[in-house]
Design a protein around this motif. Structure first.
Motif, PDB file in Angstrom:
ATOM      1  N   SER A 115       0.832  -1.208   0.000  1.00 28.69           N
ATOM      2  CA  SER A 115       0.000   0.000   0.000  1.00 28.69           C
ATOM      3  C   SER A 115       0.865   1.256   0.000  1.00 28.69           C
ATOM      4  O   SER A 115       0.559   2.244  -0.671  1.00 28.69           O
ATOM      5  N   THR A 130      -1.188   4.456  -1.857  1.00 25.55           N
ATOM      6  CA  THR A 130      -2.515   4.548  -1.243  1.00 25.55           C
ATOM      7  C   THR A 130      -2.428   4.691   0.270  1.00 25.55           C
ATOM      8  O   THR A 130      -3.442   4.899   0.935  1.00 25.55           O
ATOM      9  N   SER A 134      -6.548  -4.735  -4.698  1.00 25.98           N
ATOM     10  CA  SER A 134      -6.530  -4.938  -3.251  1.00 25.98           C
ATOM     11  C   SER A 134      -7.380  -6.157  -2.909  1.00 25.98           C
ATOM     12  O   SER A 134      -8.021  -6.759  -3.772  1.00 25.98           O
ATOM     13  N   GLY A 162     -10.025  -6.100  -1.103  1.00 32.41           N
ATOM     14  CA  GLY A 162     -11.423  -5.699  -1.248  1.00 32.41           C
ATOM     15  C   GLY A 162     -11.647  -5.191  -2.664  1.00 32.41           C
ATOM     16  O   GLY A 162     -10.815  -5.378  -3.540  1.00 32.41           O
ATOM     17  N   ASP A 163     -12.780  -4.572  -2.929  1.00 27.51           N
ATOM     18  CA  ASP A 163     -12.976  -3.967  -4.244  1.00 27.51           C
ATOM     19  C   ASP A 163     -13.837  -2.715  -4.083  1.00 27.51           C
ATOM     20  O   ASP A 163     -14.512  -2.520  -3.066  1.00 27.51           O
ATOM     21  N   ASP A 164     -13.789  -1.865  -5.104  1.00 29.55           N
ATOM     22  CA  ASP A 164     -14.541  -0.616  -5.069  1.00 29.55           C
ATOM     23  C   ASP A 164     -15.523  -0.554  -6.242  1.00 29.55           C
ATOM     24  O   ASP A 164     -15.748   0.497  -6.823  1.00 29.55           O
ATOM     25  N   LEU A 165     -16.103  -1.686  -6.608  1.00 32.23           N
ATOM     26  CA  LEU A 165     -16.997  -1.736  -7.762  1.00 32.23           C
ATOM     27  C   LEU A 165     -18.291  -0.982  -7.477  1.00 32.23           C
ATOM     28  O   LEU A 165     -18.890  -1.151  -6.404  1.00 32.23           O
ATOM     29  N   ASP A 166     -18.716  -0.177  -8.429  1.00 34.36           N
ATOM     30  CA  ASP A 166     -19.988   0.548  -8.318  1.00 34.36           C
ATOM     31  C   ASP A 166     -21.119  -0.444  -8.548  1.00 34.36           C
ATOM     32  O   ASP A 166     -21.231  -1.029  -9.634  1.00 34.36           O
ATOM     33  N   ARG A 194     -17.193 -10.723  -8.272  1.00 40.39           N
ATOM     34  CA  ARG A 194     -16.713  -9.352  -8.116  1.00 40.39           C
ATOM     35  C   ARG A 194     -15.185  -9.315  -8.178  1.00 40.39           C
ATOM     36  O   ARG A 194     -14.589  -8.428  -8.778  1.00 40.39           O
ATOM     37  N   ARG A 195     -14.566 -10.306  -7.555  1.00 40.57           N
ATOM     38  CA  ARG A 195     -13.107 -10.372  -7.536  1.00 40.57           C
ATOM     39  C   ARG A 195     -12.559 -10.523  -8.951  1.00 40.57           C
ATOM     40  O   ARG A 195     -11.617  -9.837  -9.355  1.00 40.57           O
ATOM     41  N   ALA A 223     -12.957  -7.257 -10.925  1.00 44.10           N
ATOM     42  CA  ALA A 223     -11.941  -6.261 -10.559  1.00 44.10           C
ATOM     43  C   ALA A 223     -10.587  -6.607 -11.184  1.00 44.10           C
ATOM     44  O   ALA A 223      -9.850  -5.728 -11.645  1.00 44.10           O
TER      45      ALA A 223
END
Length: 597
Positions: free
Chosen positions: A47, A52, A72, A74-78, A127-128, A131
């Protein structure tokens, strides 16, 4: 060209520093694997490098115009955007579909996902992969990946390794997947006690170099050195590809492992397992099984006959959704077959580690939770206390007195696995046991399983672990059969790449007793055919054991080249084994002929 520089970087969360005065750099073309214990600072390090996270002290410098792409945990998908919009933005399909590289990424990672589906409707694994695909379609100078193999099956992991190796991008990857580390990295960083130790080569070279450092320094941690030496011995005796890439001094490696015994005393373990289990463990006879219940969901087995014997160590592989977990549940007697019979040995004492974590009392202490099962256990020739085993699997000192409710997911999984082992089972069914385990804990678990006598059936996407703890590989290829793969994971990937067709090796060795049958073999009743197939399986296991003994004798003869008396004795023993092997092979051929195979 230097891409990133860290100068005297320190960072901590609480009193213990995760990074202490770390100085290092990444250059164009570097391919670096990052290893270390869970919570040791790996994610903090990457990181800081990605920019970040701002460290408490020290300086981080990026080359001007540097493009960094990172994944990362996690994810930041909308959630309101579709998969296609997330991965390729607003590009029309005819534009991105005309790019062969993007098409390959989409097909390899998202082939089973509806590209019009909204991110909010996707599972965690979907989701993974979305991303990861979004990252890979972009152009970057440096790609940083935190556990990229999570939620990927063996086939997808193999594709990702080849894809990353073909890119010219600099790479920094944190992963517990040791096969993947060896496939993609040429340098290894170990984050330990606030510092970053650097090694040339991938995982195999890192193990060798670390053991060599320990030997030269005469380190006091004798047991940990023995673990590494044991793993080195397995690496050197494994497929040649494992050690062809790393740059290390062969002479030093050979000196380290000269007196190291095999990872497992297979003959002794099988003998002990047979004494505990008898002749029958699991016999599947003409079994049909669907994943969702009788006639529901994907077909897993269709009139399949198979036998798991005492001391068998089987790695079970297949694509996600092929029914691996369903097969383990069938053996655990938690689901019933559509038809056919599953015969379980009377002495089977089963332990089943599923992907779902069993409920544990959140108010109990870790040590208490294990000791309520048993306070001592015999593993191989050694007795261990609950506290000693907890320490081996990462619960050191005060960690044994933590409240269960405060444990992370990975800690709870380790605790559940240990509780199963403490119940002294003679059959272990392990479904993705390596999830959330760091490399050091994986080494300890593998060493523990080396001395465990019983039948082991393991499902794992961790190729290294699968090959390390199992002796045979069996696959579910979507045709209703259990297919024996003499060539292991490599053969599985070959067969998948060719649409599941038999490889040359498999055609020569033949799949064992699993072909779906609509009628009995010519001139045989169904009962006679089942008995013949059982005998066929017994002969194959006998051939495996004779082959192992033959290999050991060849090695002993090479060592005794100057001792003519010993050589004559070994030669006589070898002739006996070859004669017995020829007899067994003749019996096998006669049975196979009667069965029409």
């Amino acid at each position: 060209m230097n891409l990133v520089n860290l100068e005297s970087v320190s960072h901590s969360y609480g009193p213990k520093p995760l990074l202490r005065e770390v100085s290092l750099g990444i250059e164009a073309g570097d391919r670096i694997g990052v290893v270390g214990r869970n919570g040791g600072g790996k994610t903090t390090l990457i990181s800081v490098i990605a920019g970040t996270l701002t460290p408490n002290t020290g300086r981080v410098t990026h080359n001007r115009g540097l493009h960094v792409g990172s994944l990362s945990q996690g994810d930041d998908l909308d959630p309101a955007l579709s998969v296609q919009e997330i991965v390729v933005g607003g590009k029309p399909e005819h534009e991105w579909a005309g790019d062969a590289a993007i098409r390959e990424i989409m097909a390899s990672l998202l082939g089973d996902i509806d590209l019009s589906a909204l991110a909010g409707t996707l599972s965690g694994g979907e989701r993974r992969r979305t991303a990861l695909a979004r990252l890979l379609v972009g152009e970057h100078d440096l790609i940083i990946l935190d556990e990229p193999t999570n939620h990927l099956d063996i086939e997808a992991i193999d594709w990702l390794a080849r894809h990353l190796s073909a890119r010219r991008t600099a790479l920094l990857v944190v992963t517990h997947d040791r096969w993947f580390l060896d496939a993609v990295s040429t340098r290894t960083w170990e984050v330990v006690d606030g510092s970053v130790e650097r090694y040339e080569g991938g995982y195999a070279a890192y193990v060798l170099a670390k053991a060599e450092r320990a030997r030269v320094a005469a380190a006091s941690e004798a047991r940990r050195q023995n673990l590494m030496r044991k793993e080195i011995a397995w690496l050197r005796r494994g497929p040649p590809a494992r050690t062809s890439k790393p740059k290390f001094r062969i002479e030093a490696a050979q000196a380290l492992i000269a007196d190291e015994p095999p990872a497992r005393e297979s003959v002794e373990l099988v003998k002990f397992a047979a004494a505990r289990l008898g002749r029958t463990v699991y016999d599947l006879e003409d079994v049909t099984l669907h994943a969702g219940g009788p006639g529901q969901g994907p077909l897993v087995l269709e009139r399949a006959t198979w036998q798991f014997g005492p001391g068998d160590r089987v790695g079970l592989i297949g694509v996600n959704g092929s029914g691996k977990s369903s097969l383990l549940r069938l053996l655990a007697d938690t689901v019933q077959p559509d038809s056919g019979q599953v015969v379980r040995g009377r002495t089977v004492r089963l332990a089943h580690l599923s992907q779902e974590l069993a409920e544990l009392d959140p108010t109990r202490r870790v040590l208490e939770t294990v000791e309520e099962i048993r306070k001592f256990i015999q593993v191989g020739k050694k007795e261990w206390t609950a506290s000693q085993l907890l320490e081996r699997l990462g619960f050191r000192g005060e960690a044994q007195w933590k409240v269960v409710g405060d444990l992370s997911g990975g800690e709870r999984r380790r605790l559940q696995l240990l509780r199963l082992l403490m119940d002294d089972p003679n059959v272990l069914l392990l479904d993705e046991p390596t999830n959330d385990l760091d490399i050091e804990t994986l080494n300890e678990l593998e060493d523990l399983l080396d001395g465990w006598p019983g039948t082991l059936i393991v499902v794992s996407h961790d190729r290294y672990f699968l090959e390390r703890v199992s002796d045979r590989t069996v696959a579910l290829l979507g045709d209703g059969r259990l297919s024996m793969l003499p060539g292991g994971v490599d053969e599985y990937l070959e067969r998948r790449a060719s649409g599941g067709a038999l490889s040359a090796r498999a055609a020569a060795a033949t799949d064992v007793q699993t072909a779906p049958q609509t009628t009995a073999a010519p001139g045989l009743s169904a009962k006679e055919e089942r008995e013949l197939r059982k005998e066929l399986s017994r002969l194959e296991r006998q051939l495996d054991k004779l082959g192992t003994r033959e290999e050991k004798l060849h090695a002993s003869m090479a060592d005794a080249a100057a001792d003519y008396g010993r050589l004559a004795s070994l030669d006589a023993e070898l002739k006996e084994i070859l004669a017995e092997k020829e007899t067994v092979e003749t019996e096998w051929l006669e049975l196979a002929d009667r069965l029409g195979e």
